[in-house]
Motif scaffolding. Structure first.
Motif, short mmCIF file in Angstrom:
data_model
loop_
_atom_site.label_atom_id
_atom_site.label_comp_id
_atom_site.label_asym_id
_atom_site.label_seq_id
_atom_site.Cartn_x
_atom_site.Cartn_y
_atom_site.Cartn_z
N PHE C 78 -10.09 -7.51 8.16
CA PHE C 78 -11.36 -7.82 8.84
C PHE C 78 -12.51 -8.04 7.85
CE2 PHE C 78 -10.03 -5.33 12.94
CZ PHE C 78 -8.96 -6.20 13.08
N GLN C 79 -12.20 -8.46 6.60
CA GLN C 79 -13.19 -8.66 5.55
C GLN C 79 -13.18 -10.11 5.12
OE1 GLN C 79 -15.16 -5.78 5.13
NE2 GLN C 79 -15.01 -6.33 3.00
N ASP D 35 -18.83 -3.22 12.06
CA ASP D 35 -17.40 -2.90 12.02
C ASP D 35 -17.08 -1.68 11.16
OD1 ASP D 35 -18.00 -4.07 9.65
OD2 ASP D 35 -16.35 -5.52 9.66
N ASP D 37 -17.59 -0.67 8.06
CA ASP D 37 -17.08 -0.64 6.69
C ASP D 37 -18.17 -0.73 5.61
OD1 ASP D 37 -17.89 -3.21 7.09
OD2 ASP D 37 -15.94 -4.15 6.73
N ASN D 41 -17.54 -0.67 1.64
CA ASN D 41 -17.81 -1.90 0.89
C ASN D 41 -18.74 -1.64 -0.30
OD1 ASN D 41 -16.37 -3.18 2.89
ND2 ASN D 41 -18.13 -4.13 3.88
N ARG D 168 -22.97 -9.17 12.19
CA ARG D 168 -22.17 -8.68 13.32
C ARG D 168 -22.99 -8.04 14.41
NH1 ARG D 168 -16.95 -8.89 11.77
NH2 ARG D 168 -16.75 -8.89 9.53
MG LIG Z 1 -16.53 -6.00 7.51
#
Ligand SMILES: [Mg+2]
Ligand SMILES: Nc1ncnc2c1ncn2[C@@H]1O[C@H](COP(=O)(O)OP(=O)(O)O)[C@@H](O)[C@H]1O
Ligand SMILES: Nc1ncnc2c1ncn2[C@@H]1O[C@H](COP(=O)(O)OP(=O)(O)O)[C@@H](O)[C@H]1O
Ligand SMILES: [Mg+2]
Ligand SMILES: [Mg+2]
Ligand SMILES: [Mg+2]
Lengths: 333, 204, 333, 204
Positions: C78-79, D35, D37, D41, D168
């Motif tokens: 999902f990246q 999402d 992350d 990240n 997003r």
């Molecule tokens: Mg992401």
């Protein structure tokens, strides 16, 4: 129950309606949607029929098409179809050269296919049978005739389909199909249960960190419930049982099928295949043909099976022959 | 009461009600050692026979039994459908072949043998045959209906300690021990219902 | 977490290792497995690249192959992949006729593809972009440029791939791809969550009797959480939103994709398609091409999406053109 | 302290520690409207820069910043990677172009504009830009480091009430209101760390 359905009692028939609407390549006989046959016939060719319960798509009906099967009797979810349906399919697909039944080793199916063969005999149609029994987890060596048929039947279909397309006789097609049957082994591992629509809840439960090696494609118990191990370790354990029966030595060639049971993403199947490939490599053996995806499912069950076919000069070109069905296309490389 | 004087339509209704009543129980027995659908399968079969009961009852007994067998084959599905179906179709054909002189117990024995052939199975395999064999023996020695019923129930119960050698349960090996066989159980239920009917309709 | 994996951090790279072992039709450049390209090149042909996060197989890399895409930059689960990877793919697949990027409308992807295009420009490679935005649930009419790209990109790939195989110019391939993009609409419904391996638990939760219409393929919230309705009612609600934007009148022709999100059995997809087909029939419109299966997944998410492409004389033959990739074969009927 | 006299290696270590400390918090913020992350990240990116800190610190400041940007692009991934990367690469290039006479605030403004172009975004979109703009304004008016840090934190917090129009979170529409933007939050954390360093190393 997280399912797209209307009345569970209509699950199979609505699914079939969808299939006929989508795929003009197949049709049905006797006004019964559960008697599925290829639309195009080929006089003089051996007809090949299969059959079994629903809930395993693309198994069984998905392999009816060019260079594979000619007909399929479709049962309820995880239910054998009736002798009657198989008899109707048999009559239609016989093109003068006789009919071969290929199906899995389950009592219900055997009884019904036997009855259908007797009915066909009365019609003067010669019927032969090859019964898939590839699941190494379902009985020990020496008792292979007791084993369940699972995903490995894919190779039997492919070999028989190509042999029939080559216009070989019923005896030859049967011999080759039986040779494929005798040379394929499968083992599965389940991570979660399936849900039968008419039942409405999980058939069995597996703990959040557990897996069951050798589980059948209807949720039949396997040979051991253990903690979920890393993917490579799972493959090592599975392949050890297969290599015990199909030794892979230097220069030997194989076809491999890594099959998702329904709820497992393709990404994970490739992680499994990576290890399978390494194991053959270590032995100096070659994976000459490989298929990865969903070929014989148990509804939404999470899990996978690995099927291995030992190749020889006769089986190799038959396995490699191109086929085209609504659910599966294989183009010669 | 002579066999062909029975009210077949009523007997069908009683059998259907009995299976309906024990449907869930049969399902649970099958969940333990099979795929859990035996109750639903039997119910589907008996419902179908029940819908046709008027037509069936209008036939001579042998033809009626054969017809019931055919309906069961086509509706129960799975393993049990063709086995119950074979039993009744063969029984019907056997009775028809021998016309008026038919020996019911002998015809039943031949029908049971056909089931065993069909299922590639025999006594002690933990299937419905383990109820059929002793029930036939009791009939052959002209036991009273309540004796036959008791025998059926005991026989079904005795499958609990058997190790399954046929059908789905056979994959469990030793783990199949300790559970009554669902097919044996449904077979006993039907036998008991039929016996009770004859018990009630026979002048004592 | 019911997954076959080793170290979650190696999920994508082990999956790619499996893919390269299984499918010699694809390979990689710059010594980076995440820069996937077709093995066979065709001088003078427009190159087509895509890219995006992993976890959607067969999307994205599964469409690299004959008559479809030439390369794919592969991101983490999902990246978005990096600009650098896309740049490497671009350099390899340019065969003198320029490169078209086709990808989904996500900020991360846009930014990285933009950067890659700038880097390619410095190398003298002309790059055009078509950004899929087919998800009708992710923004209202009039704000289509904000919509997410989901399964409908399959049709854009197919049209662009066929156009490039016909040796059309970059401008023409781009025009046709953009026409497909503008004429496809998708709506999805999710029944359960997916699990990202590095996270290890469900991304969101949906009640046992609930569904979420319009959920994105990474678990982005949709437009409404409701009770799970019968399959036909679910389809009616989904298709109403599609027909509102792509009116289907007498004689109109369409291509339809019924896509499983990962955890939904094929049987159910056919039950959904049955109703879709009825709705077109009621309108006198024709479903000329149909694909049913898993084309753009969200790992093991249960659910499905329906994509509809309005056909015209130009798009029809391009959609119907045969293709062959490791994950998808389409043979001309 | 003049900008290029700072101990870049130490500054990198501090930033990395700060992100490490708040990694889970950033993940939670991103779970609410994205999402989930962003923490992972950013951590991945800062770890990569940290591993190269010796090489980076040996370069002249403009080249060092450009290098940091490149590492961030290649390792953070997603939306934030190229945006943070663009900021630092453009800043480095801007400072290099103007050689000794570089006006840091003006170069920073141009780098922020490049980020906005890259993200097709602007003020009030509920992104890291909503921290970058006010921080640049404070730097332009030569505010003290602690003032700038306070401004960064306030700015991040102010994104809570904004409606996301980019990234997003924008798919959530009105439901994005009520959650601090993860990118704004990480941006404020980094700004505060840098400010604190200069605060501690500037004679008061
Ligand atoms: Mg992401
Ligand atoms: N080979 C066989 N011979 C005799 N009876 C059998 C055989 N296989 C299964 N049975 C009987 O059928 C019963 C199971 O029936 P059912 O659950 O309806 O079919 P299925 O196993 O196909 O789901 C078993 O409990 C057993 O009594
Ligand atoms: N178009 C954009 N312009 C500016 N900043 C953006 C944009 N899109 C996203 N962002 C920033 O990136 C952050 C999300 O980063 P991250 O979670 O790492 O990436 P992803 O959204 O790809 O998972 C958001 O909180 C926001 O601050
Ligand atoms: Mg069954
Ligand atoms: Mg059963
Ligand atoms: Mg994020």
């Amino acid at each position: 129950m997280k399912k797209f359905l209307n009345d569970p009692a209509h699950f199979v028939d609505e699914m079939l309606d969808g299939i006929y609407r989508a795929h003009p390549q197949v049709t049905y006989v006797n006004d019964d949607k559960r008697c599925l046959v290829v639309a195009a016939r080929k006089p003089g060719k051996v007809g090949i029929a299969t059959g079994g319960g629903s809930g395993h798509l693309p198994l069984f009906l998905g392999y009816v098409g060019d260079n594979m099967l000619d007909g399929c009797a479709v049962g309820g979810v995880f239910q054998s179809p009736s002798a009657d349906q198989m008899h109707e399919v048999t009559k239609y697909i016989d093109q003068g050269a006789g009919v071969l039944y290929i199906y899995g080793n389950y009592t219900g199916d055997i009884i019904n296919f036997d009855m259908a063969a007797e009915l066909a005999d009365i019609d003067g149609i010669t019927v032969k049978q090859v019964i898939g029994n590839d699941d190494v987890a379902s009985s020990v060596v020496g008792e292979e005739h007791k084993r369940r048929g699972v995903a490995g039947i894919f190779f039997v279909y492919k070999v028989a389909g190509a042999a029939a397309a080559n216009m070989l006789s019923l005896d030859e097609v049967t011999r080759l199909a039986d040779k494929a049957r005798a040379n394929v082994r499968t083992i599965g591992v389940a991570l979660s249960s399936c849900v039968v629509p008419e039942v409405g809840h999980a058939t069995f439960s597996v703990g959040e960190d557990e897996m069951e090696i050798g589980m059948g494609i209807h949720g039949e118990p396997g040979i051991g419930r253990t903690k979920l191990a890393p993917a490579d370790a799972v493959v090592d354990e599975m392949m050890q049982r297969i290599f015990a029966e199909l030794p892979a030595g230097n220069g030997d060639e194989f076809a491999v099928l890594v099959n998702g049971l329904g709820g497992t993403p393709k990404e994970e199947l490739y992680i499994l295949f990576r290890r399978v490939s390494q194991l053959f490599e270590e032995r100096g053996a070659k994976v000459k043909h490989v298929w990865i995806g969903e070929f014989a499912t148990a509804m939404e069950m999470a899990g996978a099976s690995i099927s291995v076919l030992k190749l020889d000069a006769e089986l190799d070109p038959l396995v490699a022959a191109p086929v085209h069905t609504p659910f599966f296309s294989h183009i010669k490389a | 009461m002579p066999l062909d004087a029975c009210d077949l339509s009523q007997l069908i209704s009683l059998c259907r009600a009995q299976i309906e009543r024990h449907c869930e129980h049969l399902g649970r027995l099958d969940s333990a050692i099979g795929d859990g659908d035996h109750g639903a399968n039997m119910k589907r079969g008996l419902e179908a026979v029940y819908r046709e009961r008027a037509d069936i009852a209008s036939l001579p007994l042998p033809a009626a039994l054969e017809r019931i067998g055919l309906v069961l084959v086509m509706t129960i599905g799975g393993a049990a459908g063709p086995l119950y179906g074979t039993l009744l179709m063969e029984l019907g054909r056997g009775l028809a072949d021998e016309g008026g002189r038919a020996d019911f117990a002998a015809s039943l024995a031949r029908a049971i043998a056909a089931v065993a052939r069909r299922g590639r199975s025999g006594p002690g395999d933990k299937t419905l045959l383990d109820v059929l064999y002793p029930v036939q023996a009791e009939i052959a020695r002209h036991a009273a209906p309540d004796r036959i019923a008791a025998c059926a129930r005991t026989a079904a119960q005795a499958t609990e300690m058997m190790l399954a050698r046929r059908g789905r349960a056979s994959y469990l090996g030793a783990r199949s021990v300790g559970h009554e066989d669902p097919g044996a159980s449904s077979c006993a239920l039907l036998a008991m219902t039929i016996c009770q009917y004859f018990q009630e309709h026979t002048p004592s």
